[in-house]
Design a protein around this motif. Structure first.
Motif, PDB file in Angstrom:
ATOM      1  N   TYR A 171       0.810  -1.197   0.000  1.00 28.81           N
ATOM      2  CA  TYR A 171       0.000   0.000   0.000  1.00 28.81           C
ATOM      3  C   TYR A 171       0.860   1.271   0.000  1.00 28.81           C
ATOM      4  CZ  TYR A 171      -4.084  -2.845   0.959  1.00 28.81           C
ATOM      5  OH  TYR A 171      -5.083  -3.779   0.878  1.00 28.81           O
ATOM      6  N   ALA A 172       1.840   1.301  -0.901  1.00 31.40           N
ATOM      7  CA  ALA A 172       2.736   2.454  -0.953  1.00 31.40           C
ATOM      8  C   ALA A 172       1.986   3.724  -1.343  1.00 31.40           C
ATOM      9  CB  ALA A 172       3.857   2.186  -1.948  1.00 31.40           C
ATOM     10  N   GLU A 173       0.861   3.581  -2.046  1.00 31.42           N
ATOM     11  CA  GLU A 173       0.086   4.753  -2.457  1.00 31.42           C
ATOM     12  C   GLU A 173      -1.370   4.561  -2.027  1.00 31.42           C
ATOM     13  OE1 GLU A 173       0.562   5.347  -6.606  1.00 31.42           O
ATOM     14  OE2 GLU A 173       2.733   5.474  -6.533  1.00 31.42           O
ATOM     15  N   PRO A 174      -1.672   4.769  -0.745  1.00 28.38           N
ATOM     16  CA  PRO A 174      -3.020   4.506  -0.255  1.00 28.38           C
ATOM     17  C   PRO A 174      -4.092   5.372  -0.890  1.00 28.38           C
ATOM     18  CG  PRO A 174      -1.710   5.667   1.394  1.00 28.38           C
ATOM     19  CD  PRO A 174      -0.774   5.262   0.304  1.00 28.38           C
ATOM     20  N   GLU A 175      -3.708   6.484  -1.535  1.00 22.57           N
ATOM     21  CA  GLU A 175      -4.695   7.334  -2.190  1.00 22.57           C
ATOM     22  C   GLU A 175      -4.848   6.998  -3.675  1.00 22.57           C
ATOM     23  OE1 GLU A 175      -3.120   8.936   1.370  1.00 22.57           O
ATOM     24  OE2 GLU A 175      -2.033   8.837  -0.523  1.00 22.57           O
ATOM     25  N   SER A 176      -4.321   5.842  -4.112  1.00 25.18           N
ATOM     26  CA  SER A 176      -4.342   5.519  -5.536  1.00 25.18           C
ATOM     27  C   SER A 176      -5.757   5.345  -6.069  1.00 25.18           C
ATOM     28  CB  SER A 176      -3.527   4.252  -5.799  1.00 25.18           C
ATOM     29  OG  SER A 176      -4.068   3.155  -5.088  1.00 25.18           O
ATOM     30  N   CYS A 177      -6.697   4.963  -5.210  1.00 25.70           N
ATOM     31  CA  CYS A 177      -8.088   4.870  -5.623  1.00 25.70           C
ATOM     32  C   CYS A 177      -8.863   5.983  -4.939  1.00 25.70           C
ATOM     33  CB  CYS A 177      -8.670   3.507  -5.249  1.00 25.70           C
ATOM     34  SG  CYS A 177     -10.351   3.293  -5.869  1.00 25.70           S
ATOM     35  N   ASN A 178      -9.526   6.801  -5.708  1.00 25.04           N
ATOM     36  CA  ASN A 178     -10.245   7.932  -5.131  1.00 25.04           C
ATOM     37  C   ASN A 178     -11.551   8.147  -5.889  1.00 25.04           C
ATOM     38  OD1 ASN A 178      -9.818   9.956  -7.373  1.00 25.04           O
ATOM     39  ND2 ASN A 178      -7.677   9.513  -6.870  1.00 25.04           N
ATOM     40  N   PRO A 179     -12.409   9.042  -5.413  1.00 26.54           N
ATOM     41  CA  PRO A 179     -13.733   9.210  -6.019  1.00 26.54           C
ATOM     42  C   PRO A 179     -13.728   9.529  -7.504  1.00 26.54           C
ATOM     43  CG  PRO A 179     -13.659  10.283  -3.883  1.00 26.54           C
ATOM     44  CD  PRO A 179     -12.252   9.853  -4.183  1.00 26.54           C
ATOM     45  N   THR A 180     -12.636  10.081  -8.026  1.00 30.68           N
ATOM     46  CA  THR A 180     -12.602  10.427  -9.446  1.00 30.68           C
ATOM     47  C   THR A 180     -12.567   9.196 -10.344  1.00 30.68           C
ATOM     48  OG1 THR A 180     -10.173  10.577  -9.523  1.00 30.68           O
ATOM     49  CG2 THR A 180     -11.393  12.567  -8.883  1.00 30.68           C
ATOM     50  N   HIS A 181     -12.282   8.031  -9.769  1.00 30.23           N
ATOM     51  CA  HIS A 181     -12.225   6.805 -10.556  1.00 30.23           C
ATOM     52  C   HIS A 181     -13.605   6.166 -10.742  1.00 30.23           C
ATOM     53  CE1 HIS A 181      -7.808   6.392  -9.078  1.00 30.23           C
ATOM     54  NE2 HIS A 181      -7.872   7.084 -10.191  1.00 30.23           N
ATOM     55  N   PHE A 182     -14.629   6.762 -10.181  1.00 33.39           N
ATOM     56  CA  PHE A 182     -15.977   6.199 -10.238  1.00 33.39           C
ATOM     57  C   PHE A 182     -16.932   7.207 -10.856  1.00 33.39           C
ATOM     58  CE2 PHE A 182     -13.750   4.309  -6.728  1.00 33.39           C
ATOM     59  CZ  PHE A 182     -14.156   2.980  -6.680  1.00 33.39           C
ATOM     60  N   ASP A 183     -17.933   6.684 -11.561  1.00 29.85           N
ATOM     61  CA  ASP A 183     -19.064   7.524 -11.952  1.00 29.85           C
ATOM     62  C   ASP A 183     -20.337   6.854 -11.448  1.00 29.85           C
ATOM     63  OD1 ASP A 183     -19.725   5.476 -13.735  1.00 29.85           O
ATOM     64  OD2 ASP A 183     -18.952   6.539 -15.488  1.00 29.85           O
ATOM     65  N   ALA A 184     -21.480   7.436 -11.758  1.00 27.59           N
ATOM     66  CA  ALA A 184     -22.749   6.936 -11.225  1.00 27.59           C
ATOM     67  C   ALA A 184     -23.012   5.488 -11.640  1.00 27.59           C
ATOM     68  CB  ALA A 184     -23.895   7.837 -11.683  1.00 27.59           C
ATOM     69  N   SER A 185     -22.626   5.115 -12.845  1.00 26.01           N
ATOM     70  CA  SER A 185     -22.849   3.743 -13.312  1.00 26.01           C
ATOM     71  C   SER A 185     -21.972   2.745 -12.549  1.00 26.01           C
ATOM     72  CB  SER A 185     -22.571   3.645 -14.811  1.00 26.01           C
ATOM     73  OG  SER A 185     -23.493   4.427 -15.544  1.00 26.01           O
ATOM     74  N   ASP A 186     -20.732   3.146 -12.263  1.00 32.77           N
ATOM     75  CA  ASP A 186     -19.854   2.280 -11.474  1.00 32.77           C
ATOM     76  C   ASP A 186     -20.462   1.991 -10.108  1.00 32.77           C
ATOM     77  OD1 ASP A 186     -17.885   2.212 -13.461  1.00 32.77           O
ATOM     78  OD2 ASP A 186     -16.930   4.026 -12.718  1.00 32.77           O
ATOM     79  N   TRP A 187     -21.007   3.016  -9.460  1.00 30.87           N
ATOM     80  CA  TRP A 187     -21.594   2.825  -8.131  1.00 30.87           C
ATOM     81  C   TRP A 187     -22.822   1.926  -8.192  1.00 30.87           C
ATOM     82  CZ3 TRP A 187     -18.803   3.334  -4.154  1.00 30.87           C
ATOM     83  CH2 TRP A 187     -17.816   4.317  -4.077  1.00 30.87           C
ATOM     84  N   LYS A 188     -23.586   2.007  -9.262  1.00 28.05           N
ATOM     85  CA  LYS A 188     -24.738   1.121  -9.417  1.00 28.05           C
ATOM     86  C   LYS A 188     -24.282  -0.338  -9.502  1.00 28.05           C
ATOM     87  CE  LYS A 188     -27.872   4.364 -11.757  1.00 28.05           C
ATOM     88  NZ  LYS A 188     -28.595   4.639 -13.033  1.00 28.05           N
ATOM     89  N   ILE A 189     -23.202  -0.575 -10.218  1.00 27.98           N
ATOM     90  CA  ILE A 189     -22.680  -1.937 -10.360  1.00 27.98           C
ATOM     91  C   ILE A 189     -22.193  -2.461  -9.010  1.00 27.98           C
ATOM     92  CG2 ILE A 189     -20.824  -3.312 -11.389  1.00 27.98           C
ATOM     93  CD1 ILE A 189     -21.045  -1.398 -13.839  1.00 27.98           C
ATOM     94  N   ILE A 190     -21.469  -1.633  -8.268  1.00 23.70           N
ATOM     95  CA  ILE A 190     -20.972  -2.046  -6.955  1.00 23.70           C
ATOM     96  C   ILE A 190     -22.131  -2.320  -6.008  1.00 23.70           C
ATOM     97  CG2 ILE A 190     -19.702  -1.269  -4.916  1.00 23.70           C
ATOM     98  CD1 ILE A 190     -17.847   0.239  -6.821  1.00 23.70           C
ATOM     99  N   ASP A 191     -23.137  -1.471  -6.023  1.00 25.00           N
ATOM    100  CA  ASP A 191     -24.302  -1.678  -5.153  1.00 25.00           C
ATOM    101  C   ASP A 191     -25.000  -2.995  -5.470  1.00 25.00           C
ATOM    102  OD1 ASP A 191     -23.877   0.678  -3.806  1.00 25.00           O
ATOM    103  OD2 ASP A 191     -25.297   1.842  -5.004  1.00 25.00           O
ATOM    104  N   ALA A 192     -25.037  -3.340  -6.762  1.00 28.51           N
ATOM    105  CA  ALA A 192     -25.685  -4.589  -7.156  1.00 28.51           C
ATOM    106  C   ALA A 192     -24.909  -5.816  -6.706  1.00 28.51           C
ATOM    107  CB  ALA A 192     -25.872  -4.613  -8.678  1.00 28.51           C
ATOM    108  N   LEU A 193     -23.603  -5.650  -6.499  1.00 31.64           N
ATOM    109  CA  LEU A 193     -22.749  -6.779  -6.118  1.00 31.64           C
ATOM    110  C   LEU A 193     -22.456  -6.833  -4.624  1.00 31.64           C
ATOM    111  CD1 LEU A 193     -20.179  -6.581  -9.038  1.00 31.64           C
ATOM    112  CD2 LEU A 193     -21.590  -8.573  -8.515  1.00 31.64           C
TER     113      LEU A 193
END
Length: 342
Positions: A171-193
């Motif tokens: 985890y050398a870069e803990p901020e590598s994943c941030n809100p800019t990597h998601f859009d509304a469709s991505d969140w719908k997919i995650i919610d479904a899973l």
């Protein structure tokens, strides 16, 4: 829930393969465990339906913005441990919670959205839970290792799992994943899973109003960028693992990183992080027996240069991991309550 002592060797191999990849096809799992696809599909579906396995998808830490994590150690009024734990399970910011032995009754992780400065806003709500008598917090400074497939240590030489090293991730870069990597469709997919991590891409596409190829492409992008976690939850006793232990290891400050890197190599270490208080490492180790735990402590932990000592708590009941409530804890409690007094 299916009795854990009814699992045979093939069942356990399937569990370990699904820990490695909870979304792997039954055909791929069959190749890993050396059995037929039909048999593995039947066994695997039974393990899921009976609550031995739960596969869930969650966004990685940091996906919703800045966060800080705290380990919480709680003492409860006599007889209130499970009532307090149940209240904490329901809180969305509690990432894991377990009832333990030792000087505390409950150990949990609280993830604070917006960072540590927002922590006081949660304290009044959580500390006011009836039964809480003492509450100790410790900031997580750095995560060294999270291993989702700790069960592979049982079949290291016989199970055909794809090479994944020892599960060590820095985890050398803990901020590598941030809100800019998601859009509304991505969140719908995650919610479904979130509740069923093995849901088919076609079923998800039908639910969120997209085509199957778009859902698949988006999921694989999030997965490759480590913006989602695939969790296969399973009670350690299902794999014959009877010694789940949380260790707080006190380390000479100048040796903190070196000790952590050595501990992270051990296949029984599921989680390892540096905490703010008392120059300590917080470590979860999962082993088959107390004899194995004794061997780990005497032959590995105590031999590391820089280790000054440790405190330990055995995990008695795990209620939540990775923000997901375990599907077995309520039935385990119910079975215990039904047992007649000796």
């Amino acid at each position: 829930m299916r009795a854990l002592d009814t699992l045979d060797d093939l069942d356990r191999r399937i569990v370990v393969a699904m820990q490695h990849d909870g979304r792997a096809s039954w055909r791929a799992i069959a190749e890993m465990v050396g059995s037929s696809t039909a048999t593995v599909a039947r066994r695997g579906q039974s393990l899921i339906a009976s609550g031995v396995i739960k596969v869930a998808i969650n966004p990685a830490l940091g996906a919703t913005g800045q966060i800080d994590s705290f380990f919480i150690r709680i003492n409860c009024a006599p007889g209130t441990q499970l009532m307090v734990a149940e209240q904490l399970v329901a809180h969305e910011d509690v990432r894991f919670i377990t009832v333990v032995t030792g000087q505390y009754d409950i150990i949990a992780e609280l993830v604070v959205k917006g960072g540590a400065t927002h922590y006081p806003q949660l304290l009044e709500e959580l500390q006011s839970i009836q039964g809480v008598e003492r509450w100790r917090s410790d900031l997580v400074m750095h995560i060294y290792k999270v291993s989702f497939d700790w069960g592979r240590q049982l079949f290291a030489d016989t199970l055909a799992l794809p090479d994944a090293g020892n599960g060590f991730e820095r985890y050398a870069e803990p901020e590598s994943c941030n809100p800019t990597h998601f859009d509304a469709s991505d969140w719908k997919i995650i919610d479904a899973l979130r509740d069923d991590g093995r849901e088919t891409f076609q079923a998800i596409a039908d639910r969120v109003g997209m085509n199957e190829s778009s859902v698949r492409r988006r999921f694989e992008r999030l997965r490759s960028s480590k913006c989602i976690d695939i969790l296969t939850l399973v009670p350690a006793p299902a794999l014959g693992m009877g010694a789940e232990t949380l260790l707080t290891v006190k380390v000479t400050p100048s040796r903190m990183d070196a000790v952590a890197l050595e501990l992270a190599k051990h296949p029984a270490i599921r989680y390892l992080a540096a905490t703010l208080d008392e120059n300590s490492l917080f470590c979860e180790v999962i082993l088959p027996s107390t004899d194995d735990l004794y061997g780990f402590i005497t032959s590995t932990l105590s031999q590391l240069d820089g280790v000054e000592g440790w405190t330990a708590s055995m995990e008695l009941l795990f209620l939540k991991r990775g923000f997901i409530e375990t599907p077995w804890w309520r039935s385990q409690v119910a079975q215990t309550e039904k047992k007649p007094a000796a």
